[in-house]
Design a protein around this motif. Structure first.
Motif, PDB file in Angstrom:
ATOM      1  N   ASP A   1    -120.102 -18.002  28.493  1.00 13.29           N
ATOM      2  CA  ASP A   1    -118.932 -18.551  27.809  1.00 13.29           C
ATOM      3  C   ASP A   1    -118.836 -20.074  27.944  1.00 13.29           C
ATOM      4  N   ARG A   2    -119.742 -20.690  28.702  1.00 11.61           N
ATOM      5  CA  ARG A   2    -119.756 -22.153  28.858  1.00 11.61           C
ATOM      6  C   ARG A   2    -120.988 -22.800  28.239  1.00 11.61           C
ATOM      7  N   ILE A   3    -121.900 -22.032  27.694  1.00 12.23           N
ATOM      8  CA  ILE A   3    -123.179 -22.579  27.222  1.00 12.23           C
ATOM      9  C   ILE A   3    -123.003 -23.686  26.178  1.00 12.23           C
ATOM     10  N   GLY A   4    -121.961 -23.598  25.383  1.00  7.14           N
ATOM     11  CA  GLY A   4    -121.714 -24.633  24.380  1.00  7.14           C
ATOM     12  C   GLY A   4    -121.451 -26.008  24.971  1.00  7.14           C
ATOM     13  N   GLU A   5    -121.067 -26.069  26.241  1.00  8.58           N
ATOM     14  CA  GLU A   5    -120.853 -27.349  26.920  1.00  8.58           C
ATOM     15  C   GLU A   5    -122.168 -28.059  27.213  1.00  8.58           C
ATOM     16  N   TRP A   6    -123.261 -27.316  27.278  1.00  8.74           N
ATOM     17  CA  TRP A   6    -124.523 -27.882  27.750  1.00  8.74           C
ATOM     18  C   TRP A   6    -125.644 -27.879  26.722  1.00  8.74           C
ATOM     19  N   SER A   7    -125.661 -26.933  25.831  1.00  5.50           N
ATOM     20  CA  SER A   7    -126.797 -26.750  24.934  1.00  5.50           C
ATOM     21  C   SER A   7    -126.714 -27.650  23.695  1.00  5.50           C
ATOM     22  N   PRO A   8    -127.835 -28.237  23.276  1.00  2.89           N
ATOM     23  CA  PRO A   8    -127.848 -28.999  22.037  1.00  2.89           C
ATOM     24  C   PRO A   8    -127.752 -28.112  20.787  1.00  2.89           C
ATOM     25  N   GLU A   9    -128.025 -26.819  20.924  1.00  2.00           N
ATOM     26  CA  GLU A   9    -128.081 -25.938  19.762  1.00  2.00           C
ATOM     27  C   GLU A   9    -127.034 -24.826  19.811  1.00  2.00           C
ATOM     28  N   THR A  10    -126.823 -24.233  20.977  1.00  2.00           N
ATOM     29  CA  THR A  10    -125.818 -23.173  21.096  1.00  2.00           C
ATOM     30  C   THR A  10    -124.469 -23.841  21.272  1.00  2.00           C
ATOM     31  N   ILE A  11    -123.563 -23.568  20.347  1.00  2.85           N
ATOM     32  CA  ILE A  11    -122.285 -24.264  20.360  1.00  2.85           C
ATOM     33  C   ILE A  11    -121.157 -23.436  20.959  1.00  2.85           C
TER      34      ILE A  11
ATOM     35  N   ALA B   1    -133.039 -29.850  28.046  1.00  2.00           N
ATOM     36  CA  ALA B   1    -131.757 -30.558  27.967  1.00  2.00           C
ATOM     37  C   ALA B   1    -130.615 -29.689  28.497  1.00  2.00           C
ATOM     38  N   THR B   2    -130.644 -28.405  28.195  1.00  2.00           N
ATOM     39  CA  THR B   2    -129.599 -27.494  28.660  1.00  2.00           C
ATOM     40  C   THR B   2    -129.618 -27.377  30.177  1.00  2.00           C
ATOM     41  N   ILE B   3    -130.796 -27.198  30.758  1.00  2.00           N
ATOM     42  CA  ILE B   3    -130.920 -27.103  32.217  1.00  2.00           C
ATOM     43  C   ILE B   3    -130.425 -28.393  32.867  1.00  2.00           C
ATOM     44  N   ALA B   4    -130.804 -29.535  32.302  1.00  2.00           N
ATOM     45  CA  ALA B   4    -130.369 -30.817  32.859  1.00  2.00           C
ATOM     46  C   ALA B   4    -128.851 -30.963  32.779  1.00  2.00           C
ATOM     47  N   ALA B   5    -128.259 -30.582  31.656  1.00  2.00           N
ATOM     48  CA  ALA B   5    -126.811 -30.699  31.494  1.00  2.00           C
ATOM     49  C   ALA B   5    -126.068 -29.749  32.425  1.00  2.00           C
ATOM     50  N   MET B   6    -126.586 -28.539  32.589  1.00  2.00           N
ATOM     51  CA  MET B   6    -125.959 -27.602  33.535  1.00  2.00           C
ATOM     52  C   MET B   6    -125.935 -28.206  34.931  1.00  2.00           C
ATOM     53  N   SER B   7    -127.084 -28.701  35.352  1.00  2.00           N
ATOM     54  CA  SER B   7    -127.196 -29.197  36.724  1.00  2.00           C
ATOM     55  C   SER B   7    -126.418 -30.491  36.939  1.00  2.00           C
ATOM     56  N   ALA B   8    -126.110 -31.213  35.865  1.00  2.00           N
ATOM     57  CA  ALA B   8    -125.325 -32.447  35.967  1.00  2.00           C
ATOM     58  C   ALA B   8    -123.832 -32.184  35.843  1.00  2.00           C
ATOM     59  N   ASP B   9    -123.448 -30.951  35.483  1.00  2.00           N
ATOM     60  CA  ASP B   9    -122.041 -30.608  35.341  1.00  2.00           C
ATOM     61  C   ASP B   9    -121.336 -30.861  36.669  1.00  2.00           C
ATOM     62  N   PRO B  10    -120.155 -31.481  36.642  1.00  2.00           N
ATOM     63  CA  PRO B  10    -119.449 -31.742  37.896  1.00  2.00           C
ATOM     64  C   PRO B  10    -119.211 -30.484  38.741  1.00  2.00           C
ATOM     65  N   SER B  11    -119.099 -29.336  38.101  1.00  2.00           N
ATOM     66  CA  SER B  11    -118.865 -28.101  38.863  1.00  2.00           C
ATOM     67  C   SER B  11    -120.127 -27.610  39.571  1.00  2.00           C
ATOM     68  N   ALA B  12    -121.275 -28.188  39.240  1.00  5.06           N
ATOM     69  CA  ALA B  12    -122.539 -27.732  39.830  1.00  5.06           C
ATOM     70  C   ALA B  12    -122.599 -28.020  41.323  1.00  5.06           C
TER      71      ALA B  12
END
Length: 162
Positions: free
Chosen positions: A30-40, A149-160
């Motif tokens: 339910d959070r993938i749209g925050e990180w993925s360039p394609e999945t919104i 890009a998705t993996i990088a954005a997930m790991s950079a999320d402040p909640s990570a």
């Protein structure tokens, strides 16, 4: 001759996030749209999410050509803290694609994240456009870039690192 089914790419990235936290992120459909360039967008529907094979969720993608599509996904494999995999189903319920995260502990509290995409036998837009090998090659390059890009954005999320 089917040149699409079984086409596969895997990316790997070491991230500065402990495996148990990375597990929470890769399973947060339910959070993938925050990180993925394609999945919104993604969602579990009305039910409480269950990380077990057979559980379904939805994903909505926006492709480079502007097309938006919603797909039903079904979890195929769960090894808590290690493997999360699902199929994107076509209209007939066949696997159009298979996605898999594999997590392993790295050094110093890091996680090695491997993400794999494999094209299934089901009907997909990629299959329709893949008459030319170059079209499939371009799609695989885009998928690899988006996965990293998705993996990088997930790991950079402040909640990570909370």
């Amino acid at each position: 001759m089917d040149l699409i089914t079984g086409t596969e790419v895997t990316v790997a990235r070491v991230v500065p996030v402990p495996p148990e936290r990375m597990w929470e992120l890769v399973t947060a459909v339910d959070r993938i749209g925050e990180w993925s360039p394609e999945t919104i967008d993604g969602g579990w529907g009305d039910d409480e999410p269950k990380l077990v094979p057979g559980t379904r969720f939805t994903g909505r993608n926006r492709f480079p050509n502007g097309l938006e599509a919603t797909a039903v996904c079904e979890i195929t494999e769960v090894v808590p803290g290690e493997v999360f995999a699902w199929s994107v189903l076509d209209e007939d319920g066949a696997a159009g694609s298979l996605w898999r995260y594999h997590l392993s502990a790295g050094d110093g509290g890091t996680t090695v994240v491997r993400q794999t995409f494999r094209h299934g036998p089901g009907d997909t837009g990629a299959r329709e456009e893949a008459d030319a090998a170059a079209a499939m090659d371009d799609r695989l390059v885009t998928l690899c870039a988006n996965m990293l890009a998705t993996i990088a954005a997930m790991s950079a999320d402040p909640s990570a690192t909370d």
